[in-house]
Write an enzyme that holds these catalytic residues in place. Structure first.
Site, PDB file in Angstrom:
ATOM      1  N   HIS A 121       0.816  -1.226   0.000  1.00  0.00           N
ATOM      2  CA  HIS A 121       0.000   0.000   0.000  1.00  0.00           C
ATOM      3  C   HIS A 121       0.845   1.270   0.000  1.00  0.00           C
ATOM      4  O   HIS A 121       0.358   2.334   0.380  1.00  0.00           O
ATOM      5  CB  HIS A 121      -0.952  -0.003   1.214  1.00  0.00           C
ATOM      6  CG  HIS A 121      -2.038  -1.022   1.111  1.00  0.00           C
ATOM      7  ND1 HIS A 121      -2.739  -1.507   2.186  1.00  0.00           N
ATOM      8  CD2 HIS A 121      -2.568  -1.662   0.032  1.00  0.00           C
ATOM      9  CE1 HIS A 121      -3.632  -2.395   1.784  1.00  0.00           C
ATOM     10  NE2 HIS A 121      -3.546  -2.515   0.485  1.00  0.00           N
ATOM     11  N   CYS A 148       3.199  20.046  -7.851  1.00  0.00           N
ATOM     12  CA  CYS A 148       4.265  19.224  -8.437  1.00  0.00           C
ATOM     13  C   CYS A 148       5.243  20.148  -9.178  1.00  0.00           C
ATOM     14  O   CYS A 148       4.806  20.939 -10.027  1.00  0.00           O
ATOM     15  CB  CYS A 148       3.653  18.205  -9.400  1.00  0.00           C
ATOM     16  SG  CYS A 148       4.898  17.327 -10.375  1.00  0.00           S
ATOM     17  N   ALA A 232       1.415  -9.310  18.377  1.00  0.00           N
ATOM     18  CA  ALA A 232       2.547  -9.630  17.497  1.00  0.00           C
ATOM     19  C   ALA A 232       3.896  -9.380  18.178  1.00  0.00           C
ATOM     20  O   ALA A 232       4.856 -10.116  17.920  1.00  0.00           O
ATOM     21  CB  ALA A 232       2.455  -8.801  16.213  1.00  0.00           C
TER      22      ALA A 232
END
Ligand code: NAD
Length: 250
Positions: A121, A148, A232
């Site tokens: 992602h 940009c 985890a």
């Protein structure tokens, strides 16, 4: 119960030619990065992430989306990888072929020393041109998205938004990793976001043993071979120690 599951998963991983790991937001939760589910407090509580993380939201209100991503960037810069990220990096070094696909955009696997990360992602710390998708370097401290420097279109975070396609190279590598593996471990993911969640089923259809690490129940559970109901940051180091004990690693 978790002890026996950790033993079974470690044995399967130690015997595997290829192990593929798919991580989600839960792996970074112990570093203090909120999962989308947990993100219902504080400054951004009135927004649902799904409503900000889309091209439509950016087109409608670029400043709000840009500022939300700046906030998320700052959250990530203020935290450290946890023992789960580090254990996966050590497993990458120990095992002949461990492939890591992450849905996370926080860059914490790389900061933990993981060498090859398939960023499914994208990455929060990268900016791209909204029109052309090219990576650009801009002043991202501004409250509005900069223009940009090449084409003048707005600059946006280099992440995949809801409704957008996965970058082709990442998709190709992830599909290959799911098809090739003998063991697919999903860690810290609710497996509700597609196509990432489909990789688990793909691996199963190609004969892989499937496992998950998640303290909570998830949509994955009924079809899993091995389920470890732990966080985890606790489970992955315990798993790594068991694999090292079997393979003779340090
Ligand atoms: P999710 O928020 O949908 O699900 C997180 C899962 O992690 C849940 O199933 C939860 O039970 C589990 N979990 C919570 N704490 C845990 C822990 N300590 N150990 C293990 N598991 C734990 O996240 P998702 O499945 O990754 O999908 C949401 C999308 O949002 C993805 O695209 C993801 O990239 C993005 N996201 C990324 C980040 C990040 O980069 N850190 C943070 C939030 C959301």
């Amino acid at each position: 119960m978790n002890e026996a599951s950790l033993d079974a998963l470690a044995a399967a991983m130690a015997a595997a030619s290829t192990v593929t790991v798919l991580t989600g937001a839960g792996v970074s939760a112990d570093s203090g990065v909120p999962t989308f589910r947990d993100a219902g407090e504080g400054l951004w509580a009135r927004f649902r992430p799904e409503e900000l993380a889309s091209p439509e939201a950016f087109d409608h209100d670029p400043d709000t989306v840009w500022q939300w991503y700046r906030w998320r960037q700052q959250c990530v810069q203020a935290v450290e990888p946890n023992a789960g990220h580090r254990a996966l990096a050590r497993l990458e070094a120990d095992l002949p072929d461990l492939r890591l696909i992450t849905q996370n955009v926080d860059g914490l696997h790389a900061r933990a020393g993981h060498r090859n990360v398939i960023e499914f992602h994208g990455n929060l710390q990268v900016n791209v041109c909204h029109a052309e998708g090219r990576r650009v370097t801009v002043d991202d401290e501004a409250d509005s998205p900069p223009a940009c420097p090449r084409c003048g279109a707005l600059v946006r975070p280099g992440v995949v938004w809801f409704g957008e396609a996965i970058p082709p190279a990442a998709l190709e590598q992830a599909v290959a990793a799911a098809e090739a593996c003998d063991v697919l471990l999903a860690a810290g993911t609710s497996a509700q976001v597609y196509p990432a969640a489909g990789l688990i089923d793909l691996a199963r259809r190609h004969g892989a043993t499937t496992a998950a690490i998640n303290p909570d129940a998830s949509a994955l559970d009924p079809a899993l071979d091995i389920r470890i109901a732990m966080g985890a940051a606790e489970a992955l180091p315990a798993l790594r120690d068991r694999v090292a004990a079997i393979t003779g690693g340090s």
